[in-house]
Write a protein that holds these residues in place. Structure first.
Motif, PDB file in Angstrom:
ATOM      1  N   LEU A  20       1.448   5.982   3.534  1.00 27.15           N
ATOM      2  CA  LEU A  20       2.620   5.173   3.191  1.00 27.15           C
ATOM      3  C   LEU A  20       3.811   5.502   4.089  1.00 27.15           C
ATOM      4  O   LEU A  20       4.562   4.611   4.485  1.00 27.15           O
ATOM      5  CB  LEU A  20       2.984   5.391   1.723  1.00 27.15           C
ATOM      6  N   ARG A  21       3.967   6.765   4.403  1.00 28.32           N
ATOM      7  CA  ARG A  21       5.079   7.164   5.269  1.00 28.32           C
ATOM      8  C   ARG A  21       4.932   6.546   6.659  1.00 28.32           C
ATOM      9  O   ARG A  21       5.919   6.162   7.303  1.00 28.32           O
ATOM     10  CB  ARG A  21       5.145   8.688   5.348  1.00 28.32           C
ATOM     11  N   GLN A  22       3.679   6.446   7.118  1.00 28.70           N
ATOM     12  CA  GLN A  22       3.434   5.869   8.445  1.00 28.70           C
ATOM     13  C   GLN A  22       3.671   4.363   8.465  1.00 28.70           C
ATOM     14  O   GLN A  22       4.249   3.821   9.422  1.00 28.70           O
ATOM     15  CB  GLN A  22       1.998   6.174   8.880  1.00 28.70           C
ATOM     16  N   HIS A  23       3.237   3.677   7.422  1.00 24.18           N
ATOM     17  CA  HIS A  23       3.288   2.218   7.417  1.00 24.18           C
ATOM     18  C   HIS A  23       4.557   1.649   6.766  1.00 24.18           C
ATOM     19  O   HIS A  23       4.987   0.541   7.115  1.00 24.18           O
ATOM     20  CB  HIS A  23       2.063   1.653   6.691  1.00 24.18           C
ATOM     21  N   TYR A  24       5.132   2.399   5.832  1.00 22.60           N
ATOM     22  CA  TYR A  24       6.311   1.900   5.107  1.00 22.60           C
ATOM     23  C   TYR A  24       7.363   3.004   5.033  1.00 22.60           C
ATOM     24  O   TYR A  24       7.611   3.583   3.979  1.00 22.60           O
ATOM     25  CB  TYR A  24       5.911   1.453   3.695  1.00 22.60           C
ATOM     26  N   PRO A  25       7.999   3.310   6.145  1.00 22.33           N
ATOM     27  CA  PRO A  25       8.940   4.435   6.187  1.00 22.33           C
ATOM     28  C   PRO A  25      10.155   4.271   5.275  1.00 22.33           C
ATOM     29  O   PRO A  25      10.828   5.255   4.967  1.00 22.33           O
ATOM     30  CB  PRO A  25       9.354   4.490   7.665  1.00 22.33           C
ATOM     31  N   HIS A  26      10.438   3.067   4.842  1.00 20.47           N
ATOM     32  CA  HIS A  26      11.599   2.826   3.980  1.00 20.47           C
ATOM     33  C   HIS A  26      11.236   2.840   2.494  1.00 20.47           C
ATOM     34  O   HIS A  26      12.099   2.638   1.640  1.00 20.47           O
ATOM     35  CB  HIS A  26      12.262   1.492   4.339  1.00 20.47           C
ATOM     36  N   ALA A  57      -2.979  12.295   1.230  1.00 17.85           N
ATOM     37  CA  ALA A  57      -3.319  11.277   2.226  1.00 17.85           C
ATOM     38  C   ALA A  57      -2.613   9.954   1.926  1.00 17.85           C
ATOM     39  O   ALA A  57      -2.212   9.235   2.849  1.00 17.85           O
ATOM     40  CB  ALA A  57      -4.836  11.070   2.268  1.00 17.85           C
ATOM     41  N   VAL A  58      -2.451   9.624   0.647  1.00 14.81           N
ATOM     42  CA  VAL A  58      -1.745   8.401   0.257  1.00 14.81           C
ATOM     43  C   VAL A  58      -0.305   8.445   0.756  1.00 14.81           C
ATOM     44  O   VAL A  58       0.195   7.483   1.357  1.00 14.81           O
ATOM     45  CB  VAL A  58      -1.781   8.220  -1.280  1.00 14.81           C
ATOM     46  N   LEU A  59       0.367   9.546   0.516  1.00 14.10           N
ATOM     47  CA  LEU A  59       1.769   9.668   0.940  1.00 14.10           C
ATOM     48  C   LEU A  59       1.901   9.627   2.459  1.00 14.10           C
ATOM     49  O   LEU A  59       2.840   9.023   2.997  1.00 14.10           O
ATOM     50  CB  LEU A  59       2.369  10.963   0.386  1.00 14.10           C
ATOM     51  N   LEU A 103       2.570  -2.623  -5.067  1.00 13.14           N
ATOM     52  CA  LEU A 103       1.263  -3.042  -4.554  1.00 13.14           C
ATOM     53  C   LEU A 103       0.854  -2.216  -3.340  1.00 13.14           C
ATOM     54  O   LEU A 103      -0.329  -1.901  -3.163  1.00 13.14           O
ATOM     55  CB  LEU A 103       1.297  -4.528  -4.193  1.00 13.14           C
ATOM     56  N   ALA A 104       1.814  -1.856  -2.501  1.00 12.86           N
ATOM     57  CA  ALA A 104       1.508  -1.041  -1.323  1.00 12.86           C
ATOM     58  C   ALA A 104       1.000   0.339  -1.732  1.00 12.86           C
ATOM     59  O   ALA A 104       0.034   0.858  -1.155  1.00 12.86           O
ATOM     60  CB  ALA A 104       2.747  -0.914  -0.437  1.00 12.86           C
ATOM     61  N   VAL A 105       1.636   0.929  -2.734  1.00 14.23           N
ATOM     62  CA  VAL A 105       1.203   2.247  -3.213  1.00 14.23           C
ATOM     63  C   VAL A 105      -0.182   2.149  -3.846  1.00 14.23           C
ATOM     64  O   VAL A 105      -1.062   2.967  -3.588  1.00 14.23           O
ATOM     65  CB  VAL A 105       2.219   2.826  -4.217  1.00 14.23           C
ATOM     66  N   ARG A 106      -0.381   1.137  -4.670  1.00 17.78           N
ATOM     67  CA  ARG A 106      -1.685   0.966  -5.325  1.00 17.78           C
ATOM     68  C   ARG A 106      -2.790   0.762  -4.293  1.00 17.78           C
ATOM     69  O   ARG A 106      -3.870   1.340  -4.401  1.00 17.78           O
ATOM     70  CB  ARG A 106      -1.632  -0.223  -6.283  1.00 17.78           C
ATOM     71  N   SER A 107      -2.523  -0.066  -3.307  1.00 23.56           N
ATOM     72  CA  SER A 107      -3.515  -0.329  -2.265  1.00 23.56           C
ATOM     73  C   SER A 107      -3.877   0.957  -1.517  1.00 23.56           C
ATOM     74  O   SER A 107      -5.055   1.209  -1.243  1.00 23.56           O
ATOM     75  CB  SER A 107      -2.977  -1.377  -1.290  1.00 23.56           C
ATOM     76  N   ALA A 108      -2.884   1.773  -1.204  1.00 23.02           N
ATOM     77  CA  ALA A 108      -3.138   3.029  -0.495  1.00 23.02           C
ATOM     78  C   ALA A 108      -3.997   3.971  -1.337  1.00 23.02           C
ATOM     79  O   ALA A 108      -4.893   4.650  -0.826  1.00 23.02           O
ATOM     80  CB  ALA A 108      -1.820   3.698  -0.122  1.00 23.02           C
TER      81      ALA A 108
END
Length: 312
Positions: free
Chosen positions: A114-120, A109-111, A289-294
């Motif tokens: 992240l793929r949806q919100h931060y595709p790069h 679910a994390v991946l 931080l984006a990964v940790r938050s997710a």
């Protein structure tokens, strides 16, 4: 002027212990590493390494350089984080170390999030034992780690790493379901003491979970009959579900799957503590931080399953 690449090789040698291990970690040839360290000695004009048996030992002068190298690498990492913060989108690569049950329950679910919100943003995840993963994050092999610690078995602390609470994960006695297909000797068990004569599955020796589980059984007054050893928690669950063993398993093992066994609460309601950890020097990096938050958001989504499951 000292060459930062050579200083880093010296630091890696202080961490890994041998040139061969530095070679494996950094994908440099041993001869190239030896050559670079020799050049560093010429640059500094002091002896940095001495042979002790078959190993190389850092001199006090080398230890001074390693300490300054840590500061340099921290400064560079903070600069990279500040530079990334100026960019219009979150991108780059985040290296994540995570243990098995978190891989199975949180990571998919994390991946996806992240793929949806931060595709790069690219996430590279490796399943790793928590103690090793913490060390390797301190050594800069990973950017972020999801780790665990069992009651009475605190995970190692590193001054360069922070620690953020993720969840408390209750541990319970797992037994085969009560039905005609399961061996009758499991049916009467309603406490850990009543499981004294049954076959057990546990993690291999050396794991904190194994030591904790053995101590839980000994505290209950018996030495467990450990017939099966595996680090795979899903294998533990299948051995229990198939009527071949009992086990002490955390609730997170069931958070993303149907539980086809019964569980019994343990005295004192023990739990393992889950947390994330990253280097202080990368604490402002937007990608990490984006990964940790997710990860923390997904743990909150699973929290009712983790913290309120009841014995049946």
């Amino acid at each position: 002027m000292l060459e930062i690449r050579r200083l880093r090789l010296l630091r890696e040698l202080s961490i890994r212990g041998t040139i061969a291990e530095v070679s494996d970690a950094l994908s440099y040839s041993p001869s190239s590493i030896s050559q670079q360290l020799s050049l560093l000695e010429k640059e500094t004009g002091v002896t940095l390494l001495r042979k002790v048996g078959r190993r190389l030992q850092l001199t006090p002068q080398a230890e001074v350089l390693v300490a300054h190298t840590d500061e340099l690498l921290d400064s560079m990492e903070r600069a990279e984080a500040d530079l990334a913060s100026t960019q219009p989108r979150i991108a780059g690569t985040v290296r994540l170390a995570v243990f098995q049950t978190a891989v199975l329950t949180l990571l998919p679910a994390v991946l996806r999030q992240l793929r949806q919100h931060y595709p790069h943003l690219r996430v590279e995840a490796v399943q790793h034992e928590p103690e090793t993963a913490l060390h390797d994050t301190w050594a800069r092999d990973f950017d972020l780690v999801v780790a665990e610690q069992y009651p009475g078995h605190a995970a190692p602390h590193y001054a360069a790493l922070d620690r953020k609470f993720l969840a408390d994960d209750p541990i319970r006695l797992a037994l085969p379901a009560r039905n005609d297909e399961m061996p009758a000797e499991f049916h009467h068990v309603n406490s850990i003491e009543a499981a004294a004569s049954l076959p057990w599955v546990m993690e291999p020796r050396g794991a904190a979970s194994r030591h904790w589980a053995e101590q839980a059984c000994r505290t209950a007054g018996f030495e467990p009959d450990i017939r099966y050893e595996t680090a795979d928690m899903q294998a533990h669950a299948r051995l229990v579900e198939s009527g071949n063993a009992v086990a002490l398993l955390p609730d997170l093992a069931w958070a993303a799957r149907t539980r086809e066994l019964r569980i019994i609460d343990l005295p004192g309601a023990p739990h393992r503590t889950l947390f994330t950890s990253m280097r202080h020097s990368s604490s402002q990096h937007p990608g990490i931080l984006a990964v940790r938050s997710a990860i923390h958001q997904q743990a909150e989504a699973f929290e009712p399953a983790i913290t309120t499951a009841q014995g049946v």
